[in-house]
Scaffold this motif. Structure first.
Motif, short mmCIF file in Angstrom:
data_model
loop_
_atom_site.label_atom_id
_atom_site.label_comp_id
_atom_site.label_asym_id
_atom_site.label_seq_id
_atom_site.Cartn_x
_atom_site.Cartn_y
_atom_site.Cartn_z
N PHE A 182 0.85 -1.19 0.00
CA PHE A 182 0.00 0.00 0.00
C PHE A 182 0.88 1.23 0.00
O PHE A 182 1.86 1.31 0.73
N SER A 183 0.53 2.19 -0.84
CA SER A 183 1.21 3.47 -0.70
C SER A 183 0.24 4.59 -1.01
O SER A 183 -0.74 4.41 -1.72
N GLY A 184 0.53 5.73 -0.45
CA GLY A 184 -0.33 6.89 -0.67
C GLY A 184 0.50 8.10 -1.05
O GLY A 184 1.68 8.19 -0.72
N ALA A 185 -0.14 9.00 -1.77
CA ALA A 185 0.53 10.25 -2.12
C ALA A 185 -0.50 11.36 -2.13
O ALA A 185 -1.65 11.15 -2.55
N ARG A 186 -0.08 12.50 -1.65
CA ARG A 186 -0.99 13.64 -1.64
C ARG A 186 -1.23 14.12 -3.07
O ARG A 186 -0.31 14.08 -3.89
N VAL A 235 -4.27 10.54 -1.41
CA VAL A 235 -4.74 10.89 -0.07
C VAL A 235 -5.23 12.34 0.01
O VAL A 235 -4.55 13.23 0.50
N HIS A 280 -5.51 13.80 3.64
CA HIS A 280 -4.22 14.29 4.14
C HIS A 280 -3.90 15.67 3.56
O HIS A 280 -3.30 16.51 4.23
N TYR A 308 -1.96 13.58 11.51
CA TYR A 308 -1.59 13.11 10.17
C TYR A 308 -1.06 11.66 10.17
O TYR A 308 -1.54 10.82 9.39
N MET A 351 -2.51 8.20 8.43
CA MET A 351 -1.64 7.40 7.55
C MET A 351 -1.58 5.95 8.03
O MET A 351 -1.62 5.02 7.23
N ASP A 387 -4.75 4.31 6.97
CA ASP A 387 -4.66 3.95 5.54
C ASP A 387 -4.05 2.57 5.36
O ASP A 387 -4.58 1.71 4.67
N ILE A 388 -2.91 2.41 6.00
CA ILE A 388 -2.12 1.20 5.76
C ILE A 388 -2.77 -0.03 6.37
O ILE A 388 -2.91 -1.06 5.72
N VAL A 418 5.09 -1.11 2.66
CA VAL A 418 4.75 0.26 2.31
C VAL A 418 5.95 0.92 1.64
O VAL A 418 6.96 1.23 2.29
N VAL A 449 7.87 3.82 0.50
CA VAL A 449 7.91 5.28 0.71
C VAL A 449 9.36 5.74 0.74
O VAL A 449 10.27 4.93 0.93
N GLN A 471 9.70 9.32 5.18
CA GLN A 471 8.49 8.76 5.80
C GLN A 471 8.81 7.66 6.82
O GLN A 471 7.89 7.10 7.43
N HIS A 504 7.15 7.78 10.16
CA HIS A 504 5.72 7.47 10.13
C HIS A 504 5.45 5.97 10.11
O HIS A 504 4.47 5.50 10.68
N1 TRP Z 1 2.53 10.73 4.32
C1 TRP Z 1 2.78 10.39 2.95
C2 TRP Z 1 3.59 11.54 2.32
O1 TRP Z 1 3.51 12.65 2.76
C3 TRP Z 1 1.51 10.15 2.19
C4 TRP Z 1 0.71 9.01 2.74
C5 TRP Z 1 -0.51 9.07 3.32
C6 TRP Z 1 1.10 7.65 2.73
N2 TRP Z 1 -0.93 7.86 3.65
C7 TRP Z 1 0.01 6.95 3.31
C8 TRP Z 1 2.22 6.95 2.27
C9 TRP Z 1 0.06 5.57 3.47
C10 TRP Z 1 2.26 5.58 2.44
C11 TRP Z 1 1.19 4.89 3.03
O2 TRP Z 1 4.27 11.31 1.35
#
Ligand code: TRP
Length: 329
Positions: free
Chosen positions: A9-13, A44, A47, A130, A134, A137-138, A146, A148, A152, A155
């Motif tokens: 899983f990964s997220g990006a704003r 995200v 976020h 924040y 996050m 999310d994961i 994850v 990143v 990160q 986190h």
């Molecule tokens: N915090 C990450 C960033 O600023 C973005 C993010 C949000 C993220 N939720 C996540 C990354 C879950 C990995 C998994 O780049």
């Protein structure tokens, strides 16, 4: 039945059109991971609310980023690509996790301190939480890995602690401790040759730029600052254009530049022109796929909606387990 693949899983704003730094630092890796893992990539938007005060561009930024991801080779048939707020369970999990989270740990995080320094007028509650969002999310998707950037790492460590305290407090194994999959990429500097490439610093080169715009941007790149005249020998070791050649140009070209720059055989202008030409060639298939996708705006939103539907199935299952573990009636 084939053994099920580990989940990533990964997220990006949602930052809109992506640049070379995003591409080399994250997107390329997202694409490659699909061959080995079941991937979930999330935009995200919630976020994003921690740092933006107006959401006028949010929808466009989501769409532009999704277009870049898809054109770069993220395959929505196998990979789940979705927008965070479209699966609202994450906010419920965030609330539940916040009760097993130490406030002191949150305010001690270097990422929080940095954001608070950057926006002293807007140190909102969401900004402090924040990393809890996050974590939600994961763990909502029970991801094992994850991917990143190194920034990160605190986190992910934090997420692991939250999982441990949740599982301990409620005497359960429901949540899975995620692991960071660190991406070994060189720091991509902006056109200024000093700071990390970033849209807010306006030192970036957009993937979706036209070839002409790309040339213009590349020509502003700062090279070896000691080299003043065309006849001065240069030092590729301290030149950002040279580091980019190492990524995008052929080994023959890299050796040629390495040699010729040091004896003033090639000037910075020609060196940049060659880089612009190579990057435009490299991005040509990406840009034509992107143009195709862009013709049908609905398609991107359909893909994101479908992703949210698939993500929801996993999320609602996890939430049932979480509610049961916590003992919510
Ligand atoms: N915090 C990450 C960033 O600023 C973005 C993010 C949000 C993220 N939720 C996540 C990354 C879950 C990995 C998994 O780049």
């Amino acid at each position: 039945m084939a053994a099920s693949k580990d989940r990533v899983f990964s997220g990006a704003r949602p930052t809109g059109r992506q640049h070379l730094g995003n591409y080399l630092g994250a997107i390329q890796n997202y694409v490659a991971l699909q061959d080995q893992f079941q991937c979930i990539y999330c935009i995200v938007d919630l976020h994003a609310l921690t740092t933006v005060e107006t959401t006028v561009d949010l929808r466009t930024n989501v769409q532009e980023m999704a277009l870049d991801w898809l054109a770069a080779g993220i395959r929505p048939e196998e990979t789940i690509v979705f927008v965070q707020s479209n699966v609202p369970e994450v906010t419920e999990l965030h609330t539940i996790l916040s009760m097993v989270t130490s406030l002191g740990k949150l305010t001690d995080l270097p990422t929080f301190k940095e954001k608070a320094r950057l926006q002293p007028h807007n140190i909102n509650y969401g900004l402090v939480g924040y990393p809890v969002l996050m974590t939600a999310d994961i763990v909502l998707y029970k991801a094992k890995w994850v991917p990143v950037g190194i920034d990160q790492a605190p986190h992910i460590e934090f997420a692991r602690e939250v999982v441990r305290s949740f599982n301990h407090r409620y005497d359960t194994q429901t949540l899975l401790e995620p692991q960071m999959k660190s991406t070994e990429v060189p720091k991509v500097l902006g056109t200024d040759g000093v700071q990390k490439m970033s849209k807010s610093l306006d030192n970036h080169i957009e993937l979706a730029a036209t070839p002409g715009e790309t040339v213009k941007r590349v020509m502003t790149m700062v090279t070896d600052p000691q080299r003043k005249l065309r006849s001065d020998p240069g030092n590729p070791d301290v030149c950002n254009v040279f580091s980019m050649h190492m990524v995008f140009s052929s080994t023959d070209e890299v050796s040629m530049i390495d040699l010729e720059c040091r004896r003033a055989g090639i000037g910075c202008v020609d060196c940049k022109k060659l880089f612009a030409k190579n990057i435009n060639a490299h991005l040509k298939p990406f840009r034509s796929r992107r143009n195709e996708l862009q013709k049908d705006q609905d398609r991107v939103w359909d893909i994101l909606r479908d992703g949210a539907k698939r993500a929801s199935q996993i999320a609602s299952q996890t939430m049932q387990e979480v509610r049961a573990a916590v003992g919510l009636p």
